[in-house]
Design a protein around this motif. Structure first.
Motif, PDB file in Angstrom:
ATOM      1  N   CYS A 191       0.846  -1.195   0.000  1.00  0.00           N
ATOM      2  CA  CYS A 191       0.000   0.000   0.000  1.00  0.00           C
ATOM      3  C   CYS A 191       0.884   1.248   0.000  1.00  0.00           C
ATOM      4  N   ASP A 192       0.649   2.122  -0.977  1.00  0.00           N
ATOM      5  CA  ASP A 192       1.301   3.437  -1.018  1.00  0.00           C
ATOM      6  C   ASP A 192       0.242   4.477  -0.642  1.00  0.00           C
ATOM      7  N   PRO A 193       0.321   5.060   0.534  1.00  0.00           N
ATOM      8  CA  PRO A 193      -0.717   6.012   0.945  1.00  0.00           C
ATOM      9  C   PRO A 193      -0.526   7.363   0.260  1.00  0.00           C
ATOM     10  N   ILE A 194      -1.474   8.237   0.457  1.00  0.00           N
ATOM     11  CA  ILE A 194      -1.346   9.601  -0.047  1.00  0.00           C
ATOM     12  C   ILE A 194      -0.202  10.281   0.715  1.00  0.00           C
ATOM     13  N   SER A 195       0.634  10.982  -0.024  1.00  0.00           N
ATOM     14  CA  SER A 195       1.800  11.617   0.573  1.00  0.00           C
ATOM     15  C   SER A 195       1.397  12.567   1.707  1.00  0.00           C
ATOM     16  N   GLY A 196       2.046  12.407   2.839  1.00  0.00           N
ATOM     17  CA  GLY A 196       1.762  13.290   3.968  1.00  0.00           C
ATOM     18  C   GLY A 196       0.692  12.775   4.907  1.00  0.00           C
ATOM     19  N   HIS A 197       0.029  11.696   4.534  1.00  0.00           N
ATOM     20  CA  HIS A 197      -1.001  11.144   5.420  1.00  0.00           C
ATOM     21  C   HIS A 197      -0.341  10.357   6.552  1.00  0.00           C
ATOM     22  N   VAL A 198      -0.697  10.732   7.749  1.00  0.00           N
ATOM     23  CA  VAL A 198      -0.097  10.127   8.931  1.00  0.00           C
ATOM     24  C   VAL A 198      -0.711   8.764   9.240  1.00  0.00           C
ATOM     25  N   SER A 199      -2.012   8.679   9.082  1.00  0.00           N
ATOM     26  CA  SER A 199      -2.738   7.466   9.469  1.00  0.00           C
ATOM     27  C   SER A 199      -2.904   6.519   8.295  1.00  0.00           C
ATOM     28  N   GLY A 230     -19.291  -5.570   4.431  1.00  0.00           N
ATOM     29  CA  GLY A 230     -18.588  -4.303   4.473  1.00  0.00           C
ATOM     30  C   GLY A 230     -17.143  -4.531   4.875  1.00  0.00           C
ATOM     31  N   PRO A 231     -16.284  -3.532   4.650  1.00  0.00           N
ATOM     32  CA  PRO A 231     -14.888  -3.659   5.074  1.00  0.00           C
ATOM     33  C   PRO A 231     -14.784  -3.860   6.585  1.00  0.00           C
ATOM     34  N   GLU A 232     -13.890  -4.729   6.990  1.00  0.00           N
ATOM     35  CA  GLU A 232     -13.656  -4.967   8.417  1.00  0.00           C
ATOM     36  C   GLU A 232     -12.228  -4.597   8.766  1.00  0.00           C
ATOM     37  N   PHE A 233     -12.096  -3.860   9.849  1.00  0.00           N
ATOM     38  CA  PHE A 233     -10.809  -3.325  10.283  1.00  0.00           C
ATOM     39  C   PHE A 233      -9.828  -4.443  10.618  1.00  0.00           C
ATOM     40  N   LEU A 234      -8.597  -4.268  10.154  1.00  0.00           N
ATOM     41  CA  LEU A 234      -7.519  -5.192  10.503  1.00  0.00           C
ATOM     42  C   LEU A 234      -6.511  -4.538  11.432  1.00  0.00           C
ATOM     43  N   THR A 235      -5.933  -3.407  10.977  1.00  0.00           N
ATOM     44  CA  THR A 235      -4.870  -2.796  11.748  1.00  0.00           C
ATOM     45  C   THR A 235      -4.703  -1.325  11.381  1.00  0.00           C
ATOM     46  N   TYR A 236      -4.064  -0.576  12.277  1.00  0.00           N
ATOM     47  CA  TYR A 236      -3.913   0.864  12.112  1.00  0.00           C
ATOM     48  C   TYR A 236      -2.494   1.304  12.449  1.00  0.00           C
ATOM     49  N   PHE A 237      -1.947   2.172  11.629  1.00  0.00           N
ATOM     50  CA  PHE A 237      -0.636   2.777  11.863  1.00  0.00           C
ATOM     51  C   PHE A 237      -0.763   4.282  11.978  1.00  0.00           C
ATOM     52  N   GLN A 271       2.542   0.932  14.857  1.00  0.00           N
ATOM     53  CA  GLN A 271       1.311   0.151  14.726  1.00  0.00           C
ATOM     54  C   GLN A 271       0.552   0.251  16.043  1.00  0.00           C
ATOM     55  N   LEU A 272      -0.460   1.108  16.090  1.00  0.00           N
ATOM     56  CA  LEU A 272      -1.143   1.406  17.335  1.00  0.00           C
ATOM     57  C   LEU A 272      -2.289   0.461  17.643  1.00  0.00           C
ATOM     58  N   ASP A 273      -2.770  -0.230  16.633  1.00  0.00           N
ATOM     59  CA  ASP A 273      -3.901  -1.114  16.863  1.00  0.00           C
ATOM     60  C   ASP A 273      -3.811  -2.259  15.864  1.00  0.00           C
ATOM     61  N   LYS A 274      -3.719  -3.465  16.365  1.00  0.00           N
ATOM     62  CA  LYS A 274      -3.742  -4.630  15.471  1.00  0.00           C
ATOM     63  C   LYS A 274      -4.795  -5.609  15.934  1.00  0.00           C
ATOM     64  N   SER A 275      -5.802  -5.076  16.614  1.00  0.00           N
ATOM     65  CA  SER A 275      -6.822  -5.932  17.208  1.00  0.00           C
ATOM     66  C   SER A 275      -7.677  -6.659  16.184  1.00  0.00           C
ATOM     67  N   GLY A 276      -7.710  -6.177  14.937  1.00  0.00           N
ATOM     68  CA  GLY A 276      -8.533  -6.810  13.928  1.00  0.00           C
ATOM     69  C   GLY A 276      -7.854  -7.917  13.141  1.00  0.00           C
ATOM     70  N   TYR A 297      -6.173   7.954  18.799  1.00  0.00           N
ATOM     71  CA  TYR A 297      -4.801   7.597  19.106  1.00  0.00           C
ATOM     72  C   TYR A 297      -3.977   8.870  19.089  1.00  0.00           C
ATOM     73  N   GLY A 298      -3.820   9.465  20.218  1.00  0.00           N
ATOM     74  CA  GLY A 298      -3.023  10.677  20.327  1.00  0.00           C
ATOM     75  C   GLY A 298      -3.531  11.782  19.445  1.00  0.00           C
ATOM     76  N   GLY A 299      -4.843  11.854  19.266  1.00  0.00           N
ATOM     77  CA  GLY A 299      -5.416  12.927  18.460  1.00  0.00           C
ATOM     78  C   GLY A 299      -5.810  12.499  17.063  1.00  0.00           C
TER      79      GLY A 299
END
Lengths: 114, 117
Positions: free
Chosen positions: A23-31, A42-49, A54-59, B98-100
């Motif tokens: 995955c190449d995200p949009i430049s400058g996107h933090v999340s 529907g889409p189901e959450f896997l993980t978040y950066f 990696q702040l959440d990998k509960s999915g 998460y931190g905002g």
């Protein structure tokens, strides 16, 4: 880039094979988020950066699933020893930092495990 | 146990008429709601959102209404056009920051809208 880019668009894997989805995200996107979308669902959450953290990998459904974003930009979702139930569309999304901001999705990678 | 429910899998509307897509949720901690539109073989595209401090948000032909007491939101499309034919997903933020930064989104199963010429 102009949008979120995912590769490959389609992947056929034999059961037991390891796969890596990019995955190449949009430049400058933090999340950055990974979602799994099964047929008719529907889409189901896997993980978040947030950047490289990696702040959440509960999915993540099992320890065969692993995601990384080492430099806070490109992310890779790896699935080891693929199983038929892993067949789905894997969606990546990115968003700016801050609350209540919309997430922008890539076109997804359709994984078929045979 | 689904936290975001779209009970109508499909909806058919005549061109020029109003389309109303409904969504119910169970988690009172949700504080931000979004609608996404998805064409076949493409990723979901953001359409419109609403914060829980509002009860209405309008953007051109699209209006989202939020009824917090009923835990219900709806998307109105007026007038409907054939190009609006797609699957519409309702999504909610789980209120975890998460931190905002925003936490993950929880999606409904989608409603397939068909607008007939």
């Amino acid at each position: 880039g102009a949008g979120v880019s995912q590769s490959p668009r389609y992947k056929v894997a034999k059961r037991g094979q390891d796969v890596a989805l990019r995955c190449d995200p949009i430049s400058g996107h933090v999340s950055l988020f990974w979602y799994q979308q099964a047929l008719g669902q529907g889409p189901e959450f896997l993980t978040y950066f947030q950047n490289e953290a990696q702040l959440d990998k509960s999915g993540l459904p099992s320890d065969r699933f692993f995601a990384e974003r080492p430099e806070g930009s490109v992310s890779t979702l790896k699935i080891q020893r693929t199983q038929k139930e892993d067949s789905a569309v894997y969606l990546c999304a990115s968003s700016l930092d801050g609350v209540n901001t919309e997430a922008f999705f890539g076109q997804g990678t359709r994984l078929t495990v045979v | 146990d689904q936290q975001v429910k779209q009970n109508s899998p499909s909806l058919s509307v005549q061109e020029g008429r109003i389309s109303i897509l409904n969504c119910d949720y169970t988690n009172s901690m949700f504080d931000y709601f979004l609608w996404y539109k998805k064409y076949p073989a493409e990723g979901p595209t953001f359409l419109i959102s609403i914060s829980s401090i509002k009860d209405k948000n309008e953007d051109g032909r699209f209006t989202v209404f939020l009824n917090k007491s009923a835990k219900h939101l709806s998307l109105h499309i007026v007038p409907s056009q054939p190009g609006d034919s797609a699957v519409y997903f309702c999504a909610a933020s789980d209120g975890v920051n998460y931190g905002g930064s925003q936490g993950n989104l929880i999606f409904g199963k989608g409603t397939k809208l068909s607008v007939k010429p």
